[in-house]
Design a protein around this motif. Sequence first.
Motif, PDB file in Angstrom:
ATOM      1  N   ARG A  91       0.842  -1.200   0.000  1.00  0.00           N
ATOM      2  CA  ARG A  91       0.000   0.000   0.000  1.00  0.00           C
ATOM      3  C   ARG A  91       0.879   1.252   0.000  1.00  0.00           C
ATOM      4  NH1 ARG A  91      -3.980  -3.359   2.733  1.00  0.00           N
ATOM      5  NH2 ARG A  91      -5.882  -3.226   1.500  1.00  0.00           N
TER       6      ARG A  91
ATOM      7  N   TYR B 221      -5.912   4.302   2.555  1.00  0.00           N
ATOM      8  CA  TYR B 221      -5.178   3.301   1.774  1.00  0.00           C
ATOM      9  C   TYR B 221      -5.628   1.896   2.150  1.00  0.00           C
ATOM     10  CZ  TYR B 221      -2.202   7.260   0.661  1.00  0.00           C
ATOM     11  OH  TYR B 221      -1.739   8.489   0.237  1.00  0.00           O
TER      12      TYR B 221
ATOM     13  N   LYS C 293       0.673   4.776  -2.198  1.00  0.00           N
ATOM     14  CA  LYS C 293       0.871   6.119  -1.646  1.00  0.00           C
ATOM     15  C   LYS C 293       1.978   6.855  -2.402  1.00  0.00           C
ATOM     16  CE  LYS C 293       2.180   6.214   2.637  1.00  0.00           C
ATOM     17  NZ  LYS C 293       2.500   6.405   4.054  1.00  0.00           N
TER      18      LYS C 293
END
Length: 154
Positions: free
Chosen positions: A12, A94, A16
Amino acid sequence: MHYEAMAQDALRGVVKAALKRAAAPGGLPGAHHFYITFKTDAAGVSGPTDLLGKYPDEMTIVLQHQYWDLAPGETFFSVTLQFGGQPKRLSIPYAAVTRFYDPSVQFLLQFEAPPAAIADARPQPAPPAEVEDPSAEPVAGETKIVSLDQFRKK
């Protein structure tokens, strides 16, 4: 040790980092664009109730030409997109993202779905009829991605 959860969190971080690059001056380089699928009922997801109510389980957004105010934070990102000709702001943790795809380089990340929000007060209408996009190539067992281009004013 929960290695699988640690690996998911690390990946994740790739999402980002990609969003931070897209938010930088100059935006997305070349032909890069993102299809981001997320669980609308996940904790922390926020946006217009009418929009999220149309997608009670999962939604896919496209960051390509028409997105504004992309703000990738530490635990969530926010972006403004047009739906039905109206700008609408979404904030997505996220942890709610289940799929990140950049078709320009065939890069795909899939994540385990987060647990649904415990106290979700949004109404749960019947799902809308599916709109097929002939350019989308569904993967076996995957949901179809619907391009927003057909809804944009030209």
